[in-house]
Motif scaffolding. Structure first.
Motif, PDB file in Angstrom:
ATOM      1  N   ILE A  42       0.822  -1.205   0.000  1.00 44.22           N
ATOM      2  CA  ILE A  42       0.000   0.000   0.000  1.00 44.22           C
ATOM      3  C   ILE A  42       0.858   1.258   0.000  1.00 44.22           C
ATOM      4  CG2 ILE A  42      -1.617   1.353   1.385  1.00 44.22           C
ATOM      5  CD1 ILE A  42      -2.965  -1.271   2.166  1.00 44.22           C
ATOM      6  N   PHE A  43       1.848   1.309   0.855  1.00 45.81           N
ATOM      7  CA  PHE A  43       2.692   2.504   0.925  1.00 45.81           C
ATOM      8  C   PHE A  43       3.380   2.755  -0.414  1.00 45.81           C
ATOM      9  CE2 PHE A  43       6.102   5.301   2.078  1.00 45.81           C
ATOM     10  CZ  PHE A  43       5.696   5.978   3.223  1.00 45.81           C
ATOM     11  N   TYR A  90      -4.000   4.576   5.474  1.00 46.30           N
ATOM     12  CA  TYR A  90      -3.099   3.418   5.391  1.00 46.30           C
ATOM     13  C   TYR A  90      -1.654   3.782   5.091  1.00 46.30           C
ATOM     14  CZ  TYR A  90      -7.304   0.466   5.271  1.00 46.30           C
ATOM     15  OH  TYR A  90      -8.492  -0.156   5.555  1.00 46.30           O
ATOM     16  N   VAL A  91      -1.343   5.062   4.890  1.00 46.86           N
ATOM     17  CA  VAL A  91       0.039   5.467   4.636  1.00 46.86           C
ATOM     18  C   VAL A  91       0.668   5.802   5.990  1.00 46.86           C
ATOM     19  CG1 VAL A  91       1.540   7.168   3.530  1.00 46.86           C
ATOM     20  CG2 VAL A  91      -0.460   6.279   2.320  1.00 46.86           C
ATOM     21  N   ALA A 116       7.832   3.616   5.835  1.00 45.56           N
ATOM     22  CA  ALA A 116       8.616   4.499   4.978  1.00 45.56           C
ATOM     23  C   ALA A 116       9.968   3.898   4.603  1.00 45.56           C
ATOM     24  CB  ALA A 116       8.815   5.845   5.663  1.00 45.56           C
ATOM     25  N   ALA A 117      10.578   3.166   5.512  1.00 46.17           N
ATOM     26  CA  ALA A 117      11.914   2.623   5.245  1.00 46.17           C
ATOM     27  C   ALA A 117      11.892   1.516   4.209  1.00 46.17           C
ATOM     28  CB  ALA A 117      12.539   2.105   6.545  1.00 46.17           C
ATOM     29  N   ASN A 118      10.773   0.812   4.110  1.00 41.63           N
ATOM     30  CA  ASN A 118      10.642  -0.279   3.144  1.00 41.63           C
ATOM     31  C   ASN A 118       9.244  -0.207   2.536  1.00 41.63           C
ATOM     32  OD1 ASN A 118      10.762  -2.600   1.627  1.00 41.63           O
ATOM     33  ND2 ASN A 118      11.647  -3.858   3.250  1.00 41.63           N
ATOM     34  N   ASN A 178       7.027  -3.343   1.657  1.00 44.81           N
ATOM     35  CA  ASN A 178       6.906  -4.399   2.659  1.00 44.81           C
ATOM     36  C   ASN A 178       6.084  -3.873   3.829  1.00 44.81           C
ATOM     37  OD1 ASN A 178       7.209  -6.633   4.322  1.00 44.81           O
ATOM     38  ND2 ASN A 178       9.367  -6.249   4.779  1.00 44.81           N
ATOM     39  N   ASN A 179       4.749  -3.866   3.659  1.00 41.04           N
ATOM     40  CA  ASN A 179       3.846  -3.306   4.663  1.00 41.04           C
ATOM     41  C   ASN A 179       3.051  -4.410   5.345  1.00 41.04           C
ATOM     42  OD1 ASN A 179       2.810  -0.853   2.173  1.00 41.04           O
ATOM     43  ND2 ASN A 179       4.770  -1.071   3.177  1.00 41.04           N
ATOM     44  N   GLY A 180       2.774  -4.222   6.605  1.00 40.25           N
ATOM     45  CA  GLY A 180       1.981  -5.201   7.342  1.00 40.25           C
ATOM     46  C   GLY A 180       0.657  -4.671   7.827  1.00 40.25           C
TER      47      GLY A 180
END
Length: 531
Positions: A275-276, A376-377, A382-384, A387-389
């Protein structure tokens, strides 16, 4: 349940291989699939099987964002994608997006049917568990049919695993019959499902989720008394409430809060989403992503002023030179607008010719409207960015409350209960808009609750179905796509997405076409009008 559900296929394959190794070497046992002879033996088999239904039936975040991009409140950032063709309504029955959606929906139904066809084979002393699994499968199957009915109208009603010949002979079932089936299925599911689960099983369909889906389905079907009754059952459970902070509702800290009725669960580095990387401002992402779907001026303009008045009202206090100030707080909780601070601490500046990575019209990767999504942001991603959980909420209590209010408005039940339902949503702690007064007319309340659904549930995948059931497509969809308002050389301007026009043909576009390939495979399937 995050790991339980999404590791199911791997577990099933390992079990099948282990079972094959124990048999005589002269017996040939397929090692790439499970057989009926080696499965459906234990309660664990039932749980593993229904776990496999979930990923086929619970929408991912990008699906929800995509559906809103097909409406007035969103836009597909890439002009040349098949999604953009659907948004513009310039596609035909061979469009890959529509075909994929149809296939995914029936894959979910097939996986649920597989469970329901085989559950009774299991010898068990734990009938309560088997009943729960049956309820889960029924609710998830009904969820798929809600999506099919709203998108395609009459669709084949498939309630068992089909043979090839049966598949070739499929015909469409009337939408009224589909709605009847959905309602009955969700009633049966609710009787079988628990109100809540232990922590290890969080994410499964609950009794409240079944009732909430029933309320949604009956609202879509125009069966307002049934919708109000189902919504009231959710309310009467007493386990859900409006979360006090809309601004953190879609954050990691609020996962599993009291407003969430059903979500699709993710785990960073194990079962992540993106999503990010697809929705955050491009200036935040750099080479790690690009905007995929973006909000529009139509959505931004729906948010009232903080005093509750619409921006077009003469006494609202709206200042066109500062268009996003003193507005319903949900505007800035939902969208990034120029001047907002991004997760990296930098200012989001999408003004034309600003020279920033987010400058509207500057690149193919940045927003084409000047807005990006804030829901959802989260800074934790931000670092990856890929790869969001973060879990994706599919049903929340605010929707149920607004369904209850809308159904009662349409029934003419204009009383304190109806008005209080709307106020419960719009007066959560960090929103706190002025209360709607008792005595407001039915027509006014109808407009209010429709706007509340648009702004409260923006980019949660519900707007397309609302537009269709309200019959307002030809009013709100056609035309150019508007973006941010800004001041240039003392003049207030609106950025308009160049070379992009949405269309809407009311004699055709309230339903999508039955995909061409499906009609080739099943010649008895008729087509929707004017496709």
């Amino acid at each position: 349940m995050r790991l339980n559900i999404y590791k199911t296929f791997l577990v099933l394959i390992v079990m099948a291989m282990a079972s094959a190794c124990q048999k005589d070497l002269l017996e040939t046992v397929p090692d790439d699939r499970l057989s009926a002879e080696s499965f459906w033996k234990t309660e664990r088999d039932a749980v593993l099987a229904v776990n496999a239904v979930y990923p086929n039936c619970l929408d991912a975040g990008d699906r929800l964002f995509m559906f809103d991009a097909f409406t007035d409140i969103g836009h597909t950032n890439s002009f040349f994608s098949a999604n953009a063709q659907v948004e513009q309504n310039v596609f035909d029955a061979s469009n890959s997006v529509i075909a994929t959606l149809w296939t995914e929906l029936y894959q979910g139904i097939a996986s649920a049917n597989f469970v329901l066809d085989n559950l009774d084979k299991i010898p068990t002393a734990d009938q309560a568990l088997i009943n729960r699994v049956r309820g889960e499968a029924k609710a998830l199957r009904a969820y798929q049919y809600i999506k099919l009915a709203t998108r395609f109208g009459d669709v084949p009603l498939v309630t068992k695993v089909l043979s090839i010949d049966e598949g070739k002979a499929l015909e469409r079932t009337s939408i009224d019959t589909i709605w009847d089936f959905i309602d009955d299925e969700l009633s049966e599911a609710a009787d079988l499902l628990p109100v809540s689960y232990a922590p290890a099983d969080l994410g499964r369909v609950t009794k409240g989720a079944a009732f909430a889906l029933q309320a949604r389905a009956n609202l879509y079907a125009g069966r307002y008394q049934a919708a109000a009754d189902a919504a009231e059952k959710v309310i009467d459970l007493g386990v859900y409430q409006i979360y006090p902070e809309y601004g953190t509702l879609f954050s990691y800290s609020a996962e599993g809060n009291s407003e969430v009725i059903l979500d699709r669960q993710y785990v960073k580095s194990v079962l992540p989403n993106n999503i990010f990387g697809t929705m955050a401002p491009y200036g935040q992402l750099g080479r790690d992503g690009a905007n995929t779907y973006v909000p529009t001026k139509a959505l931004a303009d729906m948010y009232t002023m903080a005093n509750g008045k619409e921006i077009a009202e003469a006494s609202s206090g709206f200042d066109a030179t500062m268009p996003y100030d003193n507005r319903d707080p949900r505007l800035r909780f939902t969208l990034y607008v120029p001047g907002d601070i991004m997760p990296n601490g930098q200012v989001f500046n999408s003004l034309p010719n600003s020279g920033t990575a987010d400058a509207v019209g500057g690149t193919f990767f940045a927003t084409t409207t000047g807005f990006t999504l804030r829901k959802y942001v989260n800074s934790e991603d931000a670092a990856n960015p890929t790869n969001n959980g973060i879990n994706v909420i599919l049903i929340r209590y605010a929707e149920v409350v607004l369904t209850y209010a809308e159904a009662r408005i349409e029934l003419g039940l204009i009383d304190e209960t109806t008005v209080n339902a709307i106020n419960e949503v719009r007066q959560r702690g960090d929103v706190n808009l002025p209360a709607i007064a008792l005595g407001t007319s039915q027509t006014e309340l109808r407009d209010i609750v429709r706007r509340e659904r648009a702004v409260e549930l923006a980019f949660e995948g519900l707007r397309l179905n609302d537009i269709r059931r309200w019959g307002i497509g030809e009013q709100v969809i056609p035309g150019a796509v508007g973006g941010i308002d800004y001041v240039e050389e003392g003049e207030v301007k609106t950025y308009v997405v160049p070379s992009f026009q949405k269309q809407f043909n009311p004699s055709r576009d309230y339903l999508w076409p039955i995909p061409y390939t499906e009609r080739v495979l099943s010649p008895n399937l008729s087509q929707n009008p004017n496709w």
